[in-house]
Scaffold this motif. Structure first.
Motif, PDB file in Angstrom:
ATOM      1  N   ILE A  33      30.319  39.285  27.812  1.00  0.00           N
ATOM      2  CA  ILE A  33      30.320  38.426  28.998  1.00  0.00           C
ATOM      3  C   ILE A  33      31.739  37.967  29.316  1.00  0.00           C
ATOM      4  N   LYS A  34      32.448  37.535  28.296  1.00  0.00           N
ATOM      5  CA  LYS A  34      33.824  37.071  28.489  1.00  0.00           C
ATOM      6  C   LYS A  34      34.729  38.216  28.945  1.00  0.00           C
ATOM      7  N   TYR A  35      34.500  39.393  28.402  1.00  0.00           N
ATOM      8  CA  TYR A  35      35.293  40.562  28.801  1.00  0.00           C
ATOM      9  C   TYR A  35      35.102  40.869  30.279  1.00  0.00           C
ATOM     10  N   GLU A  36      33.838  40.851  30.735  1.00  0.00           N
ATOM     11  CA  GLU A  36      33.550  41.137  32.138  1.00  0.00           C
ATOM     12  C   GLU A  36      34.163  40.071  33.047  1.00  0.00           C
ATOM     13  N   TYR A  37      34.044  38.807  32.633  1.00  0.00           N
ATOM     14  CA  TYR A  37      34.628  37.725  33.422  1.00  0.00           C
ATOM     15  C   TYR A  37      36.131  37.916  33.572  1.00  0.00           C
ATOM     16  N   LYS A  38      36.777  38.149  32.441  1.00  0.00           N
ATOM     17  CA  LYS A  38      38.237  38.287  32.475  1.00  0.00           C
ATOM     18  C   LYS A  38      38.661  39.508  33.280  1.00  0.00           C
ATOM     19  N   LYS A  39      37.881  40.575  33.210  1.00  0.00           N
ATOM     20  CA  LYS A  39      38.205  41.785  33.973  1.00  0.00           C
ATOM     21  C   LYS A  39      38.183  41.504  35.468  1.00  0.00           C
ATOM     22  N   HIS A  40      37.140  40.820  35.922  1.00  0.00           N
ATOM     23  CA  HIS A  40      37.040  40.521  37.349  1.00  0.00           C
ATOM     24  C   HIS A  40      38.068  39.460  37.753  1.00  0.00           C
ATOM     25  N   TRP A  41      38.356  38.538  36.838  1.00  0.00           N
ATOM     26  CA  TRP A  41      39.369  37.524  37.159  1.00  0.00           C
ATOM     27  C   TRP A  41      40.750  38.154  37.266  1.00  0.00           C
ATOM     28  N   GLN A  42      41.057  39.140  36.442  1.00  0.00           N
ATOM     29  CA  GLN A  42      42.342  39.835  36.546  1.00  0.00           C
ATOM     30  C   GLN A  42      42.473  40.518  37.906  1.00  0.00           C
ATOM     31  N   LYS A  43      41.365  41.078  38.384  1.00  0.00           N
ATOM     32  CA  LYS A  43      41.353  41.670  39.720  1.00  0.00           C
ATOM     33  C   LYS A  43      41.598  40.582  40.767  1.00  0.00           C
ATOM     34  N   TRP A  44      40.954  39.446  40.577  1.00  0.00           N
ATOM     35  CA  TRP A  44      41.132  38.302  41.460  1.00  0.00           C
ATOM     36  C   TRP A  44      42.601  37.855  41.490  1.00  0.00           C
ATOM     37  N   LYS A  45      43.204  37.771  40.334  1.00  0.00           N
ATOM     38  CA  LYS A  45      44.610  37.379  40.235  1.00  0.00           C
ATOM     39  C   LYS A  45      45.508  38.383  40.967  1.00  0.00           C
ATOM     40  N   GLU A  46      45.259  39.653  40.735  1.00  0.00           N
ATOM     41  CA  GLU A  46      46.050  40.695  41.392  1.00  0.00           C
ATOM     42  C   GLU A  46      45.895  40.617  42.903  1.00  0.00           C
ATOM     43  N   LEU A  47      44.670  40.372  43.371  1.00  0.00           N
ATOM     44  CA  LEU A  47      44.419  40.256  44.799  1.00  0.00           C
ATOM     45  C   LEU A  47      45.258  39.143  45.409  1.00  0.00           C
ATOM     46  N   ASN A  48      45.242  37.985  44.804  1.00  0.00           N
ATOM     47  CA  ASN A  48      45.940  36.841  45.378  1.00  0.00           C
ATOM     48  C   ASN A  48      47.452  36.962  45.279  1.00  0.00           C
ATOM     49  N   LEU A  49      47.950  37.590  44.241  1.00  0.00           N
ATOM     50  CA  LEU A  49      49.384  37.836  44.160  1.00  0.00           C
ATOM     51  C   LEU A  49      49.816  38.819  45.244  1.00  0.00           C
ATOM     52  N   THR A  50      48.953  39.793  45.519  1.00  0.00           N
ATOM     53  CA  THR A  50      49.243  40.753  46.585  1.00  0.00           C
ATOM     54  C   THR A  50      49.228  40.070  47.946  1.00  0.00           C
TER      55      THR A  50
END
Length: 215
Positions: A33-50
Motif C-alpha cells: 500500500i505504501k509503495y503504491e502511494y509513494k509511486k503515485h505521489w512521485q508522479k504527482w510531484k513530477e507533475l507539479n514541478l513540470t
C-alpha cells in the motif's frame, strides 16, 4: 503526462490511519500500500514541478509547495500543492492543485491553516467575489465551480455558470461562507486526462488575474 484512473483510485480508502492499517493488513500488504502511494505521489510531484517550470516567468512562481504523501500518522486522503509567487510566500491566498478520489481541481484558495502566521484578511479575499463576473467574461467557464471553504472537497459544488446566472444563488452563497472564504476553480472528474500538465498550466493562467488582484 497522463492522469489515469489509478491516480484517483489510489486515494480511495475506508481508513487512512497507520494505526488502523497495521491492524487490518499484514506487514507485506501494508508495504505494498505504501509503495503504491509513494509511486503515485512521485508522479504527482513530477507533475507539479513540470507545471511550475512551464508557467510564465513573470508569474514569479518557481517553488511550488508540494505536500507530502503522509503526515506521519496517516496516509493523505488527497495530494495537494500550493503555488505562490516568490514575493508572496507569506500570504494566505494561493493558487493550488489537488487530487482526491473524486476529482482533480485547479483553484484559488485562502489557506486558513496557520493563517495568523501569514498576511491577508478574510474580508479582503472575499472582496474578490465582486470581480468574478467581469473576470469570467474573458475565459471559458466550462468545468469551473465555486464553493465555500467550509464545504467538504468531496461534496458536489456549485457550477460557476449557475452562480453567475442567479442573484438568489449569489446571496445564498455569501450566507454560507460563515466567516470563512470561498474557493473557485476548474474541477475535472475522475477520468483519463492526457497532457494534464498543459491543462493545469492553462487553468492557472486563467486564475492568475484573480490571484494578482490580491497582491
Amino acid at each position: 503526462m497522463q492522469l489515469d484512473i489509478a491516480d484517483f483510485e489510489v486515494l480511495a480508502r475506508d481508513n487512512y490511519t497507520f494505526k488502523h492499517l497495521k491492524v487490518t493488513y499484514s506487514v507485506a500488504e501494508l508495504e505494498e500500500i505504501k509503495y503504491e502511494y509513494k509511486k503515485h505521489w512521485q508522479k504527482w510531484k513530477e507533475l507539479n514541478l513540470t507545471v511550475a517550470t512551464n508557467l510564465p516567468k513573470d508569474f514569479g512562481i518557481t517553488k511550488p509547495k508540494i505536500e507530502s504523501w503522509t503526515n506521519g500518522w496517516n496516509l493523505r486522503n488527497h495530494f495537494w500543492c500550493a503555488y505562490r509567487s516568490e514575493s508572496r510566500q507569506r500570504e494566505n491566498a494561493c493558487l493550488a492543485v489537488l487530487l482526491n478520489k473524486k476529482q482533480y481541481q485547479i483553484y484559488l484558495m485562502f489557506q486558513h491553516y496557520k493563517s495568523a502566521e501569514r498576511s491577508g484578511s478574510v474580508a479582503a479575499y472575499n472582496d474578490l467575489l465582486q470581480e468574478i463576473a467581469i473576470w469570467s467574461q474573458k475565459i471559458d467557464i466550462t468545468d469551473y465551480y465555486i464553493w465555500p471553504q467550509v464545504e467538504h472537497e468531496l461534496d458536489d459544488h456549485l457550477a460557476l455558470k449557475d452562480y453567475l446566472a442567479s442573484e438568489k444563488l449569489q446571496t445564498e452563497f455569501q450566507a454560507k461562507l460563515a466567516g470563512k472564504t470561498f474557493q473557485i476553480g476548474k474541477l475535472l472528474m475522475k477520468a483519463k486526462y492526457p497532457q494534464i500538465e498543459d491543462k493545469t498550466v492553462a487553468t492557472l493562467k486563467e486564475l492568475m488575474p484573480l490571484y494578482q488582484a490580491l497582491g
